[in-house]
Design an enzyme around this catalytic site. Structure first.
Site, short mmCIF file in Angstrom:
data_model
loop_
_atom_site.label_atom_id
_atom_site.label_comp_id
_atom_site.label_asym_id
_atom_site.label_seq_id
_atom_site.Cartn_x
_atom_site.Cartn_y
_atom_site.Cartn_z
N HIS A 65 0.79 -1.24 0.00
CA HIS A 65 0.00 0.00 0.00
C HIS A 65 0.82 1.28 0.00
O HIS A 65 1.96 1.29 0.44
CB HIS A 65 -0.91 0.02 1.23
N HIS A 125 -10.05 -6.24 0.10
CA HIS A 125 -9.13 -5.93 1.21
C HIS A 125 -9.95 -5.56 2.45
O HIS A 125 -11.03 -4.98 2.34
CB HIS A 125 -8.21 -4.78 0.79
N ASP A 147 2.05 -6.91 2.74
CA ASP A 147 1.20 -5.92 3.44
C ASP A 147 2.03 -4.72 3.90
O ASP A 147 1.74 -4.09 4.90
CB ASP A 147 0.43 -6.52 4.63
MN MN Z 1 -3.35 -4.47 3.66
#
Ligand code: MN
Length: 326
Positions: free
Chosen positions: A10, A164, A287
């Site tokens: 992200h 998500h 992540d």
């Molecule tokens: Mn995530």
């Protein structure tokens, strides 16, 4: 292993940065916000140091999904997607992109999806769970009938949809009252996302759109461990099926879902997932920046699985699914 590809990775734009502020205590926020706003420097060094060739990037959470005004949600999605396209253009061999989508309005989301995939070359969409529409209390899940055209478009474009996590809204979180430590990645994320995935399966979505491919993070949000029980509880009681879908949950899981290793770096769990969904449907992910790339990579590179499976999960499954030009 060198050449790993990750796809739950992200970034934030200034407008969405604060959405991630609650996930780490005060003194860590400086580091997390630095990681989130960076694409080309710190992130790339982490990738190089840990054998990661590519990240398919996505906006942080809940971001667009938590903006009740459809127009405003659309505006932020477009801004984030344009920013991401610029970042990918700088290093297309290292970064690719998932679209953020304003699913507050299915037609708007479809238009943005088509723009991102056809014009900007994005590899799919990553959406942070349910969307709040018009008021913060009005939550929509994507098994609702107004998303029929949207799913049709995803299937026709032949791109995956990453579902998500996000936290449930306060008024739906009674079970967690007095236990704030259960929110987020500890438990509430997985619970929320697993139920959303089961709703999609039960709705008949995959009977209408058999080619749809949904990706779940965190080793499948607990689903691999429970698939058998979902379809086989009280098997001695013969009852007609109580949901619209034609097949079992397990069949949809095995044909319409992929899972990633994001934030769940445990060999025992990976092996269970391999037994339930198969090594062909598991994809390495970290992540970042909520988890460390080295934590993910050091675990995965040494995990007790065959080298053939390591190559599939670490790289070739993603290359195939996203038709990457490597
Ligand atoms: Mn995530």
């Amino acid at each position: 292993m060198i050449g790993k590809i990750g796809l739950e990775e992200h970034f934030a734009i200034p407008e969405t940065l604060q959405d991630s502020a609650g996930f780490v205590p005060g003194e860590y926020w400086k580091e997390l916000s630095k990681r989130l706003l960076d694409v080309q420097e710190y992130r790339l060094r982490e990738m190089d140091a840990n054998g990661m060739e590519m990240m398919i990037l996505s906006l942080n959470a809940p971001a667009v999904q938590a903006i009740p005004s459809p127009q405003k949600a659309n505006e932020i999605a477009l801004r984030a997607n344009d920013f991401l396209a610029e970042q990918v253009a700088k290093r297309p061999t290292r970064f690719q992109a998932f679209a953020a989508l304003p699913l507050q309005d299915a037609d708007m989301a479809t238009r943005e999806l088509e723009r991102c995939v056809k014009d900007l070359g994005f590899k799919g969409a990553l959406v942070n769970g349910f969307s709040q529409v018009n008021t913060p209390e009005n939550c929509v899940y994507y098994d609702a009938p107004q998303f029929e055209g949207f799913w049709d478009s995803i299937e026709k474009l032949d791109v995956p949809f990453y579902l998500h996590p996000r936290n449930p809204i306060d008024s739906w979180s009674q079970i967690y009252n007095g236990h704030p430590w259960l929110m987020g990645p500890t438990w509430a994320f997985g619970q929320e996302t697993a139920v959303h995935a089961l709703r999609l399966m039960a709705s008949g979505l995959f009977d209408k759109h058999p080619k749809l491919q949904i990706i779940l993070g965190h080793m499948g949000e607990g689903l691999p461990y429970n698939m058998w029980r979902i379809d086989n509880r009280n098997a001695w009681v013969k009852l007609p099926k109580t949901y619209p879908a034609k097949k079992t949950f397990g069949e949809y899981f095995q044909n319409n879902f992929y899972i990633t290793t994001s934030g769940n770096f445990r060999t025992q769990t990976l092996i269970d997932a391999m037994l339930e969904i198969g090594a062909d449907r598991i994809l390495f992910s970290t992540d970042w920046p909520f988890e460390n790339v080295d934590h993910a990579a050091n675990w995965f590179d040494a995990a007790s699985i065959s080298e053939a499976d390591r190559l599939k999960i670490g790289r070739t499954n993603a290359a195939q699914l996203f038709k990457l030009d490597l």
